[in-house]
Design a protein around this motif. Sequence first.
Motif, short mmCIF file in Angstrom:
data_model
loop_
_atom_site.label_atom_id
_atom_site.label_comp_id
_atom_site.label_asym_id
_atom_site.label_seq_id
_atom_site.Cartn_x
_atom_site.Cartn_y
_atom_site.Cartn_z
N VAL A 43 -14.61 -1.08 9.49
CA VAL A 43 -14.73 -0.39 8.03
C VAL A 43 -16.02 0.31 7.80
O VAL A 43 -16.91 -0.43 7.85
CB VAL A 43 -14.11 -1.24 6.88
CG1 VAL A 43 -14.44 -0.63 5.56
CG2 VAL A 43 -12.95 -2.39 7.09
N LEU A 44 -15.87 1.62 7.70
CA LEU A 44 -16.94 2.28 8.12
C LEU A 44 -17.68 2.83 6.70
O LEU A 44 -18.79 3.33 6.67
CB LEU A 44 -16.64 3.74 8.53
CG LEU A 44 -15.95 3.86 9.79
CD1 LEU A 44 -15.69 5.32 10.42
CD2 LEU A 44 -16.93 3.05 10.89
N PHE A 64 -13.38 0.76 -0.17
CA PHE A 64 -13.96 1.62 1.13
C PHE A 64 -12.59 2.69 1.10
O PHE A 64 -11.51 2.80 0.00
CB PHE A 64 -13.56 0.72 2.52
CG PHE A 64 -12.57 -0.32 2.62
CD1 PHE A 64 -11.18 0.47 2.73
CD2 PHE A 64 -12.61 -1.64 2.02
CE1 PHE A 64 -10.16 -0.35 2.84
CE2 PHE A 64 -11.35 -2.35 2.36
CZ PHE A 64 -10.09 -1.53 2.71
N THR A 65 -13.00 3.52 2.06
CA THR A 65 -12.01 4.78 2.26
C THR A 65 -11.76 4.96 3.76
O THR A 65 -10.90 5.66 3.81
CB THR A 65 -12.92 6.05 1.65
OG1 THR A 65 -13.92 6.31 2.47
CG2 THR A 65 -13.12 5.98 0.14
N THR A 66 -12.51 4.59 4.71
CA THR A 66 -12.31 4.87 6.08
C THR A 66 -12.39 3.77 7.07
O THR A 66 -13.15 2.84 6.91
CB THR A 66 -13.55 5.89 6.67
OG1 THR A 66 -13.32 7.00 5.66
CG2 THR A 66 -13.03 6.59 7.90
N VAL A 67 -11.34 3.66 8.01
CA VAL A 67 -11.14 2.63 9.06
C VAL A 67 -11.06 3.34 10.33
O VAL A 67 -10.79 4.30 10.38
CB VAL A 67 -10.33 1.34 8.53
CG1 VAL A 67 -10.85 0.97 7.10
CG2 VAL A 67 -8.90 2.24 8.65
N VAL A 68 -11.74 2.59 11.35
CA VAL A 68 -11.26 2.96 12.62
C VAL A 68 -11.00 1.78 13.59
O VAL A 68 -11.47 0.49 13.40
CB VAL A 68 -12.53 3.44 13.21
CG1 VAL A 68 -13.90 2.74 13.13
CG2 VAL A 68 -12.57 4.31 14.62
N LYS A 77 -7.85 7.05 7.02
CA LYS A 77 -8.00 7.24 5.64
C LYS A 77 -7.21 6.21 5.17
O LYS A 77 -5.99 6.08 5.33
CB LYS A 77 -7.70 8.61 4.78
CG LYS A 77 -8.72 9.78 5.17
CD LYS A 77 -10.08 9.37 4.86
CE LYS A 77 -11.11 10.52 5.20
NZ LYS A 77 -12.46 10.29 4.97
N ARG A 78 -8.07 5.14 4.61
CA ARG A 78 -7.45 4.00 3.61
C ARG A 78 -8.10 3.51 2.57
O ARG A 78 -9.14 3.03 2.61
CB ARG A 78 -7.29 3.01 4.76
CG ARG A 78 -6.39 2.92 6.07
CD ARG A 78 -4.98 2.81 5.73
NE ARG A 78 -4.08 3.00 6.90
CZ ARG A 78 -3.81 4.04 7.54
NH1 ARG A 78 -4.09 5.17 7.23
NH2 ARG A 78 -2.96 3.98 8.55
N ASN A 80 -9.12 1.42 0.05
CA ASN A 80 -9.17 0.21 -0.83
C ASN A 80 -8.15 -0.83 -0.22
O ASN A 80 -8.45 -1.96 -0.52
CB ASN A 80 -9.15 0.44 -2.14
CG ASN A 80 -10.42 1.12 -2.87
OD1 ASN A 80 -11.30 1.28 -2.30
ND2 ASN A 80 -9.70 1.80 -3.81
N ILE A 81 -7.47 -0.55 0.78
CA ILE A 81 -6.51 -1.54 1.25
C ILE A 81 -5.98 -1.15 2.60
O ILE A 81 -5.58 0.30 2.78
CB ILE A 81 -5.32 -1.99 0.22
CG1 ILE A 81 -4.69 -3.06 0.82
CG2 ILE A 81 -4.72 -0.72 -0.26
CD1 ILE A 81 -3.62 -3.78 -0.21
N PHE A 82 -5.62 -1.88 3.71
CA PHE A 82 -4.96 -1.63 4.83
C PHE A 82 -4.50 -2.76 5.31
O PHE A 82 -4.97 -3.81 5.19
CB PHE A 82 -5.97 -0.63 5.75
CG PHE A 82 -7.07 -1.43 6.49
CD1 PHE A 82 -6.91 -1.79 7.79
CD2 PHE A 82 -8.26 -1.64 6.09
CE1 PHE A 82 -7.85 -2.48 8.61
CE2 PHE A 82 -9.25 -2.42 6.75
CZ PHE A 82 -9.09 -2.82 7.77
N ALA A 83 -3.96 -2.79 6.72
CA ALA A 83 -3.49 -3.78 7.51
C ALA A 83 -3.43 -3.57 8.84
O ALA A 83 -3.32 -2.65 9.38
CB ALA A 83 -1.89 -4.19 6.87
N TYR A 84 -3.67 -4.66 9.77
CA TYR A 84 -3.64 -4.71 11.19
C TYR A 84 -2.96 -5.62 11.85
O TYR A 84 -3.04 -6.70 11.13
CB TYR A 84 -5.09 -4.30 11.54
CG TYR A 84 -5.88 -5.45 11.56
CD1 TYR A 84 -6.07 -6.47 12.68
CD2 TYR A 84 -6.87 -5.71 10.40
CE1 TYR A 84 -7.06 -7.30 12.56
CE2 TYR A 84 -7.55 -6.79 10.33
CZ TYR A 84 -7.55 -7.68 11.36
OH TYR A 84 -8.75 -8.77 11.34
N ARG A 85 -2.77 -5.61 12.98
CA ARG A 85 -1.99 -6.77 13.65
C ARG A 85 -3.25 -7.50 14.22
O ARG A 85 -4.19 -7.26 15.13
CB ARG A 85 -1.20 -6.21 14.58
CG ARG A 85 0.01 -5.51 14.34
CD ARG A 85 1.36 -5.86 15.09
NE ARG A 85 2.53 -5.11 14.52
CZ ARG A 85 3.26 -5.58 13.38
NH1 ARG A 85 3.15 -6.97 13.08
NH2 ARG A 85 4.09 -4.95 13.07
#
Length: 417
Positions: A43-44, A64-68, A77-78, A80-85
């Motif tokens: 999370v950047l 937050f706004t950016t993940v990689v 672009k995400r 304030n919320i995202f998901a990953y395996r």
Amino acid sequence: MRRRLIAAAATALAALAVAIPASAALNHATTVSTNPADNTPNVLDGEVRAFALVGDVVVVGGDFTTVVPAGKSAKLKRKNIFAYRVATGEILPFAPEADDAVLTLAAGPNNTVYAGGAFKKIGGGAQRGLAQLSLADGKRVPAFTGEINWGDLRSLVTYGPWLFAAGSFSSIGGQKRTGLARLNATSGLADTTFDARLAAPNLTRVKLEDLAISPDGNRLAVVGAVEQAFGQYRAQLVVIENASNSARLADWYTDVYTKPCRAGFETYLRGVDFDPTGTYATVVTTGRKWGDHLMCDTAARFDLRGTGLHKPIWTNWTGGDSLYSVADTGAAVYVGGHQRWMDNPFGKETAGKGAVSRPGIAAINPVSGKATSFNPKREPRGVGARALLATPYGLLVGSDTEKIGGEWHARLAMLPL
């Protein structure tokens, strides 16, 4: 090896479609590794504030706004919320776009997650502070209409047909409720039989910071700016008997949080968690003050057995640095914050006699109350690690900094079993 073990566990859990509760976590046989898993996304910007595990998917909330993805440069672009395996680190298309911080998450049924926080819009529409989201498309579940009237939502926990919510609201799910409610997990409507009647007549308002539920669902513990529950005095920590058709104040209390810390803290309690047996609860605090007669900047464990007044069975002082999060796995009590030391009752922003260096994260022996040798060194310490979640794979750590275990893991890390 770490990737293979996490992948195997993820496959088994996904097959069972298990939803992991947000507290009263898992009974780990050992302390987690200090060597982080390699595949967690980064999370950047901003801060990670919350986790939920739904099957083999980790949902991450915060500001937050950016993940990689790990090992890649493609920015996603995400908001304030995202998901990953969890097995692969693959970031999912799930992107509900919260317009303000997501402060708490809880696993829901049928591939969904509950999100709470300071937002007014999420998942494509207006729903203040609380929503149920589909992991398939990021949209709000229409049947779940629960929301708050104002303020924010700081903690969510699911148990059976119920969703428990804590924060600074005065109405939620169609009912007047001050800071705490039990909601129907399908409709989001507040349970009319559950009202703790929280009050804070000498403070600005009731503002709960965290909520935990015992493994059997029979007890709740809430911490925050609160002075009364069910008409009786309770200073910052309230334990509630959670019957299926009602609720009542537990005949259990402590007076150790009646003394103030530094001016400006209407509450200095920040986190609470039950142990896997439901026999003990550990509370962590901030407060920016020190001294072995104060409970500022401490972790303290309480025995929940018996009635009446209880003192901590142990207290671990940082010597003036805040603790924000706690996760009890039976093998260890993990605490996160921006602490420099543990075992430091004589410290005054210094390392006193007996202090041990544990920057930003530590594990405490549940019996002795002393820091274990676990020391992944979350540096820089930043504001602190405000999100810990024990899972079958290990311990998720969320913060506002970028290094843990000697490796670069921006704001998000998994310390595997």
